[in-house]
Motif scaffolding. Structure first.
Motif, PDB file in Angstrom:
ATOM      1  N   GLN A  80      -1.463  30.919  40.751  1.00 47.15           N
ATOM      2  CA  GLN A  80      -2.905  31.164  40.760  1.00 47.15           C
ATOM      3  C   GLN A  80      -3.218  32.651  40.589  1.00 47.15           C
ATOM      4  OE1 GLN A  80      -3.988  29.438  44.527  1.00 47.15           O
ATOM      5  NE2 GLN A  80      -4.157  27.343  43.689  1.00 47.15           N
ATOM      6  N   PHE A  81      -2.410  33.500  41.205  1.00 43.70           N
ATOM      7  CA  PHE A  81      -2.635  34.945  41.024  1.00 43.70           C
ATOM      8  C   PHE A  81      -2.360  35.369  39.582  1.00 43.70           C
ATOM      9  CE2 PHE A  81      -1.455  39.440  41.293  1.00 43.70           C
ATOM     10  CZ  PHE A  81      -2.545  39.939  41.968  1.00 43.70           C
ATOM     11  N   ASP A  82      -1.369  34.748  38.959  1.00 42.23           N
ATOM     12  CA  ASP A  82      -1.088  35.037  37.552  1.00 42.23           C
ATOM     13  C   ASP A  82      -2.259  34.590  36.677  1.00 42.23           C
ATOM     14  OD1 ASP A  82       0.902  35.852  35.441  1.00 42.23           O
ATOM     15  OD2 ASP A  82       0.565  33.765  34.852  1.00 42.23           O
ATOM     16  N   ALA A  83      -2.874  33.448  36.997  1.00 43.21           N
ATOM     17  CA  ALA A  83      -4.046  32.993  36.241  1.00 43.21           C
ATOM     18  C   ALA A  83      -5.216  33.969  36.418  1.00 43.21           C
ATOM     19  CB  ALA A  83      -4.441  31.588  36.696  1.00 43.21           C
ATOM     20  N   LEU A  84      -5.386  34.487  37.640  1.00 42.26           N
ATOM     21  CA  LEU A  84      -6.425  35.488  37.875  1.00 42.26           C
ATOM     22  C   LEU A  84      -6.163  36.755  37.057  1.00 42.26           C
ATOM     23  CD1 LEU A  84      -8.894  36.522  39.517  1.00 42.26           C
ATOM     24  CD2 LEU A  84      -7.260  37.295  41.254  1.00 42.26           C
ATOM     25  N   THR A  85      -4.911  37.152  37.023  1.00 37.28           N
ATOM     26  CA  THR A  85      -4.555  38.343  36.241  1.00 37.28           C
ATOM     27  C   THR A  85      -4.861  38.141  34.767  1.00 37.28           C
ATOM     28  OG1 THR A  85      -2.796  38.846  37.826  1.00 37.28           O
ATOM     29  CG2 THR A  85      -2.699  39.935  35.684  1.00 37.28           C
TER      30      THR A  85
ATOM     31  N   ILE B 289       4.389  41.407  39.068  1.00 45.16           N
ATOM     32  CA  ILE B 289       3.077  40.754  39.068  1.00 45.16           C
ATOM     33  C   ILE B 289       1.934  41.767  39.190  1.00 45.16           C
ATOM     34  CG2 ILE B 289       4.034  38.648  40.019  1.00 45.16           C
ATOM     35  CD1 ILE B 289       2.953  39.410  42.718  1.00 45.16           C
ATOM     36  N   LEU B 290       2.236  42.964  39.743  1.00 45.61           N
ATOM     37  CA  LEU B 290       1.181  43.973  39.899  1.00 45.61           C
ATOM     38  C   LEU B 290       1.160  45.003  38.773  1.00 45.61           C
ATOM     39  CD1 LEU B 290       1.344  44.687  43.734  1.00 45.61           C
ATOM     40  CD2 LEU B 290      -0.332  43.320  42.491  1.00 45.61           C
TER      41      LEU B 290
END
Length: 714
Positions: A286-291, A341-342
């Protein structure tokens, strides 16, 4: 009819003015009778009332004042009766006549002319007013007060024209005028031009002059209307062109606004999608989709993203997940957590990577805000208390992994505010003789990042080296392992001083124990000394060999050559064998060749059957080296040591610290050092030492300084 009407109006005005004058005269007589009664009837005649007739308004006080000042009736005013004897009388101006109109003059009250003036005044003023009114009809029209228009006949116009021509003839005889009314310009006399324009009343070739005059008026009016209409048309055309251009401009603005509205609507849809992902961001997917959603916003709508500062919204979406990710982070197990990821978020939030056209839109570093609190809250207790600097792998791996991802300011805070103090404490605790891990193993990896800040630790490290090498023997190779990594770290003068104090004396002792025996030569002491060649440098090392090796070597060779059963071939093999012991760099040095040539000279003397002479190695040889290559004095000669080095040697001999002050203090431009707890400054120019005693900098000797340092230590 116009003439009759004009005469009737003039007669009417004359009658009105005569009636007004009669009323004024009656009023004057009434005032004069009143004044005569107050004065006892002494002023019955008109001649006596000329002077002081104003008393009808002042109750007789005026005449009394004049008589007190010497005035006599019938005489003039002033001293000698030279003034006027009759008062001025204003003349009633005809109705509707302006000041100075037609050169009209006001006359004084003259008895000889009064009756004639009164009779003729009306006629003269009436004629003047008529002419003035007739002339004013051809001038500017009074739009606010329209009068009845009067028309002139052609005869009247011609008569006026002829009269005007005769009046200006005298002034225009010599005046030439350029006539440009035709196809070609001609120069004519003003008088002739005037005559040419006059239309004679008796000419028979002019038909219907009144009609022609009226037609000319009509034409002039039509021409004026045409001119006005043309000007209005031009103005309307200009207005039309301006409005057309304004319409085009407004249409472009409207199109731009429509396009902006469409882009804003599309950007808003993407931002709403990001908002949806941000609300449900609990896993890495989900964080990757947000990114990816925010990367798409920046890619498609950079102007809207940077212009509306959507980085703050992106920070609000990413911050909860990052805090949760580092909440239970174990640095030793996963030092690179979050790097991959960041990494994309740095281009989204960092002002350093903002395109040039949008520079300055970010007031703060949102990327640093994203990482600071979650990381520092975990790193601070780990580095400050749990981390062992002798095992730097965890922190080093973390720093190396984040070097191109973390903001420079945050990385500097981690290395300088957390790592550096921990290293300083560990260096202070380090004991070379007890530690199993060499200092350079865990200290040198931090030099690329903290080199300038670690320089303050070098004096303390050299002090520890000096103490640890006090009992060292040259046969022990551990000192070489300990010191060799520091050769390029310390400055040349500091390294040379360390070698001169700690290493050279031990090598001298090893060479002093060396025995030169051609029949049973042991090379281990020589090889032990030769290992330090690169550490001491060619010049210092050759000086060591000159003073402690070649003297013995030359003596042993001389003894062998002077023996009765010497074999020169064995001597040559012995000489060649010794040359293989030394490095090519040493053999190429001029001073080294001088020492070898001494041996060759003795061998040549023996081969020639001449007596072998033992050379005086202390005297200059024929092939002496250059000035800068001459042997230096003994390394331990105090005359070559500076005052600071002497104090440092003195402190090492008594097992005391002599290091720069940790606070970097200075006094009189000199660095402050700590000698066993006593603050001192070394004045090299004056060859003196001053210590801080009871708040004053007092000169002190080494023995006094030692006693004070021991007292503080106790």
């Amino acid at each position: 009819m116009a003439e009759d009407e004009r005469k009737a109006k003039a007669a009417k005005r004359r009658a009105e003015e005569k009636a007004a004058r009669a009323r004024n005269k009656d009023n004057e007589d009434a005032f004069a009778g009143t004044s005569s009664r107050r004065d006892g009837g002494g002023r019955n005649s008109r001649a006596n009332d000329d002077v002081g007739s104003f008393e009808k308004h002042t109750k007789g006080i005026g005449m009394k004042l004049l008589e007190k000042m010497g005035y006599k009736k019938g005489e003039g005013l002033g001293k000698g009766a030279s003034g006027i004897s009759r008062a001025l009388e204003t003349q009633l101006r005809p109705k509707n006549m302006g000041m100075g109109f037609n050169n009209f003059k006001e006359n004084v009250n003259d008895p000889t002319r009064s009756s004639k003036r009164e009779d003729d005044e009306g006629e003269a003023s009436e004629d003047d007013m008529d002419r003035a009114r007739e002339q004013s009809m051809w001038k500017k029209r009074n739009e606010l007060r329209r009068q009845k228009r009067e028309y002139k006949t052609a005869e009247e116009l011609l008569a006026e024209e002829q009269e005007n021509a005769s009046s200006v003839q005298t002034t225009t005889n010599k005046l030439n005028i350029i006539d440009m009314r035709g196809a070609h310009a001609t120069v004519v006399n003003a008088n002739e031009l005037h005559k040419a324009r006059v239309v004679r009343a008796g000419e028979e070739d002019i038909m219907l002059p009144e009609l022609q005059h009226n037609l000319k008026l009509v034409v002039d009016l039509a021409e004026s209307d045409i001119t006005k209409l043309d000007g209005k048309i031009r103005s309307e055309k200009d207005t039309q062109e301006i409005l057309r251009r304004e319409k085009i401009r407004l249409s472009k603005v409207a199109e731009a606004h429509d396009e902006l509205a469409a882009r804003t609507k599309s950007a808003l849809a993407l931002v709403e999608m990001c908002n949806t992902h941000g609300k449900a961001c609990d896993t890495a997917e989900q964080f990757d989709a947000l990114t990816q959603s925010w990367m798409e916003v920046v890619k498609q709508f950079p102007k809207e993203y940077y212009g509306h500062r959507l980085n703050r919204l992106a920070l609000a979406h990413a911050a909860p997940y990052v805090r949760a990710m580092y909440k239970s982070w174990d640095l030793s197990k996963d030092p690179t957590l979050g790097v991959d990821i960041l990494r994309p978020w740095r281009s989204l939030l960092s002002p350093e990577l903002v395109p040039d056209e949008y520079k300055g839109v970010f007031e703060d570093d949102s990327y640093e805000d994203l990482l600071r609190d979650p990381m520092l809250s975990r790193l601070r207790p780990i580095i400050s208390s749990k981390w062992d600097p002798t095992k730097p792998e965890d922190i080093l791996n973390f720093v190396q992994a984040w070097s191109d991802v973390m903001p420079e300011a945050l990385m500097r805070e981690i290395t300088h505010a957390l790592v550096l103090p921990r290293l300083q404490r560990r260096v202070g605790e380090w004991e070379p003789t007890k530690e199993r891990v060499a200092l350079h193993v865990w200290f040198h990896p931090w030099l690329p990042m903290l080199h300038k800040n670690l320089k303050d630790l070098y004096p303390s490290i050299r002090q520890k080296f000096t103490v640890s090498l006090a009992e060292w023997e040259a046969s022990d190779s551990s000192a070489l392992t300990l010191l060799k990594p520091w050769q390029r770290v310390f400055e040349a003068k500091d390294w040379s001083s360390l070698m001169r104090r700690c290493v050279t004396p031990k090598l001298e002792d090893a060479l002093a124990m060396l025995q030169i025996n051609p029949s049973n030569q042991v090379l281990d002491p020589v090889r032990t000394v030769l290992k330090w060649e690169s550490m001491l440098g060619p010049s210092a090392f050759i000086t060591l060999l000159e003073q402690h090796f070649f003297r013995k070597w030359h003596a042993a060779l001389h003894k062998w050559l002077t023996a009765s059963n010497v074999d020169l071939d064995e001597v040559a093999q012995w000489y060649i064998g010794w040359k293989t012991v030394f490095s090519e760099e040493l053999l190429s040095h001029e001073r080294m060749r001088v020492q070898l040539n001494v041996a060759l000279d003795m061998m040549n003397q023996a081969a020639a059957g001449e007596g072998v002479v033992m050379p005086n190695v202390a005297a200059p040889q024929p092939t002496a080296p250059l000035a800068d290559e001459r042997p230096v004095p003994h390394p331990m000669d105090e005359s070559t040591m500076s005052l600071k080095e002497m104090i440092e040697e003195f402190a090492n001999a008594h097992e005391l610290e002599f290091i720069p002050s940790a606070s970097g203090r200075r006094h009189d431009g000199l660095a402050v050092y700590v000698f066993g707890g006593v603050s001192v400054v070394v004045d090299t120019a004056r060859e003196s030492i001053r210590a801080l005693i009871d708040g004053d900098w007092t000169p002190i000797s080494l023995d006094q300084l030692l006693d004070r340092a021991r007292a503080i230590k106790r």
